[in-house]
Design a protein around this motif. Structure first.
Motif, short mmCIF file in Angstrom:
data_model
loop_
_atom_site.label_atom_id
_atom_site.label_comp_id
_atom_site.label_asym_id
_atom_site.label_seq_id
_atom_site.Cartn_x
_atom_site.Cartn_y
_atom_site.Cartn_z
N ARG A 1 14.52 -8.65 14.41
CA ARG A 1 14.46 -6.98 14.67
C ARG A 1 15.40 -6.35 13.74
O ARG A 1 15.43 -5.42 13.30
N ASN A 2 16.61 -7.36 13.15
CA ASN A 2 17.44 -6.85 12.30
C ASN A 2 16.92 -7.09 10.91
O ASN A 2 17.53 -6.38 9.72
N GLY A 3 15.81 -7.69 10.66
CA GLY A 3 15.22 -7.68 9.31
C GLY A 3 14.18 -6.53 9.03
O GLY A 3 14.10 -5.60 10.19
N ALA A 4 13.63 -6.48 7.88
CA ALA A 4 12.77 -5.53 7.49
C ALA A 4 11.25 -5.76 8.20
O ALA A 4 10.86 -6.75 8.59
N PHE A 5 10.65 -4.41 8.59
CA PHE A 5 9.25 -4.49 8.89
C PHE A 5 8.41 -4.03 7.81
O PHE A 5 8.59 -2.70 7.46
N VAL A 6 7.39 -4.48 7.20
CA VAL A 6 6.85 -4.16 6.38
C VAL A 6 5.37 -4.16 6.52
O VAL A 6 4.87 -5.12 7.32
N ALA A 7 4.40 -3.10 6.37
CA ALA A 7 3.25 -2.86 6.92
C ALA A 7 2.42 -2.45 5.62
O ALA A 7 2.61 -1.75 4.95
N VAL A 8 1.00 -3.25 5.46
CA VAL A 8 0.22 -2.83 4.58
C VAL A 8 -1.32 -2.95 5.18
O VAL A 8 -1.77 -3.87 5.85
N ASN A 9 -2.07 -1.93 4.65
CA ASN A 9 -3.47 -2.02 5.04
C ASN A 9 -4.23 -2.66 3.80
O ASN A 9 -4.39 -2.14 2.78
N CYS A 10 -4.90 -3.78 4.09
CA CYS A 10 -5.65 -4.36 3.12
C CYS A 10 -6.88 -3.94 2.77
O CYS A 10 -7.35 -4.35 1.61
N ALA A 11 -7.45 -3.10 3.45
CA ALA A 11 -8.71 -2.62 3.22
C ALA A 11 -8.33 -1.19 2.20
O ALA A 11 -9.29 -0.87 1.70
N ALA A 12 -7.18 -0.76 2.03
CA ALA A 12 -6.89 0.21 1.35
C ALA A 12 -6.80 0.29 -0.17
O ALA A 12 -6.50 1.19 -1.03
N LEU A 13 -6.49 -1.18 -0.76
CA LEU A 13 -6.28 -1.24 -2.04
C LEU A 13 -7.23 -2.28 -2.75
O LEU A 13 -7.83 -3.25 -2.01
#
Length: 286
Positions: free
Chosen positions: A32-44
């Motif tokens: 929880r103290n680390g980063a949360f990174v999100a990416v939509n694989c269909a958008a690129l």
């Protein structure tokens, strides 16, 4: 899921607040103290997605930033990366993702060196991924690497009183950004939220919360004004706004806090990743 697997695949339908759900898993984990990174694989496009995920070194391609750039896998170090629409990545990227999961390392585009990564990978898709495997569109080895735990997120209409607490929280956040006091939901408005089918799921709810905060000038919003806001949504069905759901156990004289206090607290804690301070803010408790 605090000490759960580092790989998690949850299969969902469309527009179910998948990123919110994935972030709640992250918030409730040892990462929880680390980063949360999100990416939509269909958008690129494939080449852009590769450079976003893996990063690149100086001179890797025309237009590359001088000095290179870290990828999202590196930025998620010690935390969680959420790959939405995982079924849309190309066979080439599937092979590279498989190596990340197996070797726990990434190599930037144009580099000869590997970088160790310690991350949790959460994926989501609106397709039947097992069928994609059977039809040779998705690697079976990657599927079994990812599919340690499979979850299904029910649509908002099947999640009972969650829609009330989610709306209260969304309104609070929107009003905070606008610099005004939060708009309160009347008992009638809460009954309407429970009766509404939410065809656009969480995204529609957040959109409705924005409209409430912009259009409602008073301290509370009632059933009729909420009807107007929901009716304007292009996916709204007239029948869903005509009569409240008879299965709702909310009575007309119920106070704004329609749910038993213990249940509301439990939901707030779940949504806030067991952060008591955030849960208290969501419930309006000082």
């Amino acid at each position: 899921m605090e000490n759960g697997s580092e790989r998690l695949l949850h299969l969902t339908g469309v527009f179910l607040g998948k990123e919110i759900f994935a972030q709640s898993i992250h918030n409730d984990s040892a990462r929880r103290n680390g980063a949360f990174v999100a990416v939509n694989c269909a958008a690129l496009a494939e080449n852009l997605l590769e450079s976003e995920l893996f990063g690149y070194v100086d001179g890797a391609f025309t237009g590359a930033v001088k000095g290179g750039h870290p990828g999202l896998f590196e930025l998620a170090q010690g935390g969680t990366i959420f790959l939405d629409e995982i079924s849309e990545i190309s066979p080439n990227l599937q092979a590279k993702l498989l190596r990340v999961l197996q070797e726990r390392e990434v190599r930037r585009v144009g580099s000869n060196y590997v970088i160790p990564v310690n991350i949790r990978v959460i994926c989501a898709t609106n397709r039947d991924l097992l069928q994609e495997v059977q039809e040779k569109r998705f690697r079976n080895d990657l599927y079994y690497r990812l599919n340690v735990l499979q979850l299904f997120i029910p649509p908002l209409r099947q999640r009972g009183e969650d829609c009330i607490l989610l709306m209260e929280h969304a309104i609070q956040q929107q009003c905070l950004q606008l610099g005004r006091e939060p708009v309160q939901l009347t008992p009638g408005a809460c009954r309407r939220l429970l009766a509404y089918p939410w065809p656009g799921n969480v995204r529609e709810l957040v959109n409705a919360s924005e409209r409430i905060c912009v259009l409602e000038k008073g301290p509370e919003i009632g059933e009729e004004k909420l009807d107007d806001i929901l009716r304007d949504h292009p996916l709204a069905h007239p029948d869903s706004l005509s009569q409240p759901d008879s299965s709702c156990d909310v009575q007309p004289d119920s106070p704004p806090s329609l749910q038993p206090e213990r249940q509301r607290i439990e939901i707030a804690l779940r949504l806030s990743g067991n952060n008591r301070e955030k849960a208290a803010q969501m419930l309006g408790i000082s």
